[in-house]
Design an enzyme around this catalytic site. Structure first.
Site, PDB file in Angstrom:
ATOM      1  N   HIS A 241       0.830  -1.211   0.000  1.00  0.00           N
ATOM      2  CA  HIS A 241       0.000   0.000   0.000  1.00  0.00           C
ATOM      3  C   HIS A 241       0.868   1.266   0.000  1.00  0.00           C
ATOM      4  O   HIS A 241       0.668   2.178  -0.798  1.00  0.00           O
ATOM      5  CB  HIS A 241      -0.912  -0.025   1.230  1.00  0.00           C
ATOM      6  CG  HIS A 241      -1.924   1.076   1.252  1.00  0.00           C
ATOM      7  ND1 HIS A 241      -3.253   0.861   0.995  1.00  0.00           N
ATOM      8  CD2 HIS A 241      -1.799   2.399   1.500  1.00  0.00           C
ATOM      9  CE1 HIS A 241      -3.903   2.007   1.077  1.00  0.00           C
ATOM     10  NE2 HIS A 241      -3.048   2.971   1.388  1.00  0.00           N
ATOM     11  N   GLU A 245       1.607   3.743  -3.423  1.00  0.00           N
ATOM     12  CA  GLU A 245       1.268   5.165  -3.321  1.00  0.00           C
ATOM     13  C   GLU A 245       2.482   6.042  -3.690  1.00  0.00           C
ATOM     14  O   GLU A 245       2.363   6.992  -4.468  1.00  0.00           O
ATOM     15  CB  GLU A 245       0.839   5.447  -1.871  1.00  0.00           C
ATOM     16  CG  GLU A 245       0.138   6.760  -1.683  1.00  0.00           C
ATOM     17  CD  GLU A 245      -1.068   6.905  -2.587  1.00  0.00           C
ATOM     18  OE1 GLU A 245      -1.814   5.924  -2.738  1.00  0.00           O
ATOM     19  OE2 GLU A 245      -1.245   8.001  -3.151  1.00  0.00           O
ATOM     20  N   LYS A 248       3.280   5.922  -7.427  1.00  0.00           N
ATOM     21  CA  LYS A 248       2.357   6.733  -8.217  1.00  0.00           C
ATOM     22  C   LYS A 248       2.751   8.203  -8.153  1.00  0.00           C
ATOM     23  O   LYS A 248       2.778   8.890  -9.177  1.00  0.00           O
ATOM     24  CB  LYS A 248       0.910   6.547  -7.710  1.00  0.00           C
ATOM     25  CG  LYS A 248       0.267   5.262  -8.173  1.00  0.00           C
ATOM     26  CD  LYS A 248      -1.225   5.230  -7.853  1.00  0.00           C
ATOM     27  CE  LYS A 248      -1.461   5.189  -6.351  1.00  0.00           C
ATOM     28  NZ  LYS A 248      -2.886   5.179  -5.981  1.00  0.00           N
ATOM     29  N   ASN A 249       3.087   8.671  -6.953  1.00  0.00           N
ATOM     30  CA  ASN A 249       3.503  10.073  -6.812  1.00  0.00           C
ATOM     31  C   ASN A 249       4.766  10.354  -7.614  1.00  0.00           C
ATOM     32  O   ASN A 249       4.859  11.344  -8.333  1.00  0.00           O
ATOM     33  CB  ASN A 249       3.758  10.414  -5.339  1.00  0.00           C
ATOM     34  CG  ASN A 249       2.480  10.488  -4.528  1.00  0.00           C
ATOM     35  OD1 ASN A 249       1.394  10.567  -5.089  1.00  0.00           O
ATOM     36  ND2 ASN A 249       2.610  10.451  -3.224  1.00  0.00           N
TER      37      ASN A 249
HETATM   38  N1  P4A Z   1       6.999  16.947  -7.247  1.00  0.00           N
HETATM   39  N2  P4A Z   1       7.400  15.948  -6.437  1.00  0.00           N
HETATM   40  C1  P4A Z   1       6.311  15.262  -6.027  1.00  0.00           C
HETATM   41  C2  P4A Z   1       5.152  15.874  -6.581  1.00  0.00           C
HETATM   42  C3  P4A Z   1       5.669  16.924  -7.345  1.00  0.00           C
HETATM   43  C4  P4A Z   1       6.309  14.083  -5.161  1.00  0.00           C
HETATM   44  C5  P4A Z   1       3.769  15.467  -6.396  1.00  0.00           C
HETATM   45  C6  P4A Z   1       4.880  17.893  -8.148  1.00  0.00           C
HETATM   46  C7  P4A Z   1       2.847  16.313  -5.771  1.00  0.00           C
HETATM   47  C8  P4A Z   1       1.548  15.887  -5.548  1.00  0.00           C
HETATM   48  C9  P4A Z   1       1.162  14.604  -5.944  1.00  0.00           C
HETATM   49  C10 P4A Z   1       2.076  13.755  -6.566  1.00  0.00           C
HETATM   50  C11 P4A Z   1       3.369  14.186  -6.799  1.00  0.00           C
HETATM   51  C12 P4A Z   1       7.199  13.037  -5.453  1.00  0.00           C
HETATM   52  C13 P4A Z   1       7.209  11.903  -4.658  1.00  0.00           C
HETATM   53  C14 P4A Z   1       6.341  11.806  -3.568  1.00  0.00           C
HETATM   54  C15 P4A Z   1       5.469  12.846  -3.280  1.00  0.00           C
HETATM   55  C16 P4A Z   1       5.454  13.975  -4.071  1.00  0.00           C
HETATM   56  O1  P4A Z   1       6.322  10.705  -2.811  1.00  0.00           O
HETATM   57  O2  P4A Z   1       8.045  13.127  -6.502  1.00  0.00           O
HETATM   58  O3  P4A Z   1      -0.113  14.138  -5.710  1.00  0.00           O
HETATM   59  C17 P4A Z   1      -0.868  14.701  -4.713  1.00  0.00           C
END
Ligand code: P4A
Length: 425
Positions: A241, A245, A248-249
């Protein structure tokens, strides 16, 4: 179907009783030992008290929520589910321990688990209902953040107990004799395997939406047995999980940041998996452009995530949106067994996400919210925030001094300065 007045008054009385007890945290080691000796009667006797205690502790906190949130229909619905489940378990309080009772208990647990499937979604709906009908001040926002962290943690822990019991005794076990799981715990969980699994599934979504995706590189370092693959004692679904997550980010950030290059030549997502003496770490580094520090905390805020997006016209963005409660709940999974999930970002470059887990199963204790004076005070008092300087609310000496520079020998004026200073300190 609403609860009858009779049931409600009985529930209310029993809530007072069971909320006096603190929940009993179990370590992963205890879950394993318990599962290996697998005595259904013992589990039944433990759970028919422990489940009401955990339910009562969190139900008491639901009742302390800001009035206007409690009045939202979705919150009322969740509250009813809890009352009903609490009541159903209390039925076993004075029951015997015949095989018929054990069987009824298992079925009751499964029914309760199903009833609570959509709690996270419904609570999020409740927060949305509040946002759409009321102006939410920062104090209310703090209370909601505080509550939801505790509420979802309680839910994770209750589901863990129910899953262990029903998997061990409810005939839900697979017939595979090589199946090494003890309930939902894998005593030999292949860490890199879960990383690859989470990556592949996130990549599938990423490819579908963006038509391309960054590669993955994995570095493994086993400090205890050099070169040996890292196995951990953990709940694989929790780990999956969190990593799904985070992937995906990272993918979203990388692809959107390198959008204009258009050559699909993304810098890979680099995962470092380490087994130390005390901690197991999974570090995920991406070059997705990062986020400013001022935004990092917000990614863990329920209220921030509960925007009325993704909008209907953006419906196609849902799969990889990363919106919703992904990060805050992933962090709860990490903290549940005394681990942590941290984001460290370099604005303009990329983000490191680290999942920490306890390397020793006897140190991996459940972290459980306890209802007591401290927790209930939180909902009523404002947290002091005015004792560190900040741009907007603190009047600095420099500011006062400049304003009164021309006549600083005026004693009247000096008093004014002192008064203003003491007020701002
Ligand atoms: N840069 N880095 C991250 C995000 C951005 C990031 C991001 C624009 C922001 C919001 C989002 C997803 C990605 C990343 C890794 C992470 C978290 C944020 O674990 O590169 O969704 C809400």
């Amino acid at each position: 179907m609403r609860l009858t007045g009779n049931t409600l008054s009985k529930v209310s009385k029993m809530l007072d009783f069971y909320s006096q007890f603190n929940p009993t945290p179990m370590s992963i080691k205890q879950f394993i030992d318990f599962g290996l000796s697998a005595c259904e009667q013992k589990s039944y006797t433990f759970l028919r008290k422990e489940l009401p205690v955990r339910l009562a502790n969190i139900m008491k906190e639901i009742h302390l929520l800001p009035e206007n949130l409690l009045r939202m229909p979705s919150v009322g619905l969740v509250n009813d589910w809890y009352a009903r489940s609490f009541d159903e378990i209390l039925e076993f309080e004075k029951a015997d321990c015949t095989s018929r009772d054990l069987d009824r208990f298992c079925k009751a647990l499964i029914k309760i688990r199903n009833r609570h499937t959509d709690v996270v979604l419904t609570m999020a709906q409740g927060v949305l209902e509040l946002k759409e009908s009321h102006e939410v001040d920062s104090q209310t926002e703090n209370s909601i953040q505080y509550f939801l962290d505790r509420f979802y943690m309680s839910r994770i822990s209750i589901r863990m107990l129910i899953n262990q019991h029903t998997l061990l005794f409810g005939g839900e076990l697979t017939n595979d004799p090589h199946h090494r799981h003890i309930g939902c715990i894998d005593p030999q969980c292949d860490l890199v395997g879960v990383v690859k699994d989470a990556y592949e599934n996130a990549r599938f979504l990423c490819d579908q939406y963006y038509l391309s995706s960054p590669d993955l590189t994995i570095t493994e370092h086993n400090e205890l047995e050099h070169g040996a693959p890292i196995h951990i004692v953990y709940v694989p679904s929790h780990l999956y999980h969190m990593l799904f997550e985070l992937f995906k980010n990272s993918m979203r950030a990388v692809v959107e940041h390198h959008n204009n290059n258009n050559n699909d030549n993304y810098p890979p997502i680099q995962v470092t998996v380490v087994r130390g003496k005390e901690d197991i770490c999974v570090k995920m580094s991406d070059r997705g452009g990062g986020i400013p520090r001022s935004l990092t905390d917000q990614l863990f805020h329920y209220m921030y995530s509960t925007a009325p997006q993704p909008s209907k016209s953006d419906a196609h963005t849902v799969p990889l949106a990363g919106y919703g409660y992904g990060l805050p709940i992933s962090r709860l999974y990490a903290r549940y067994f005394h681990g942590e999930l941290s984001l460290l970002s370099c604005d303009g470059y990329g983000t490191d996400a680290i999942v920490y887990m306890k390397a020793l199963s006897n140190e991996a204790n459940e972290l459980l919210p306890i209802f007591n004076k401290t927790s209930s005070r939180f909902y009523r008092t404002t947290i002091p925030t005015g004792d560190w300087s900040n741009q907007t609310s603190c009047m600095s000496v420099r500011h006062l001094y400049t304003n009164n520079f021309s006549n600083k020998n005026n004693s009247n004026n000096r008093n004014t300065i002192r008064n203003q200073l003491s007020r701002s300190l």
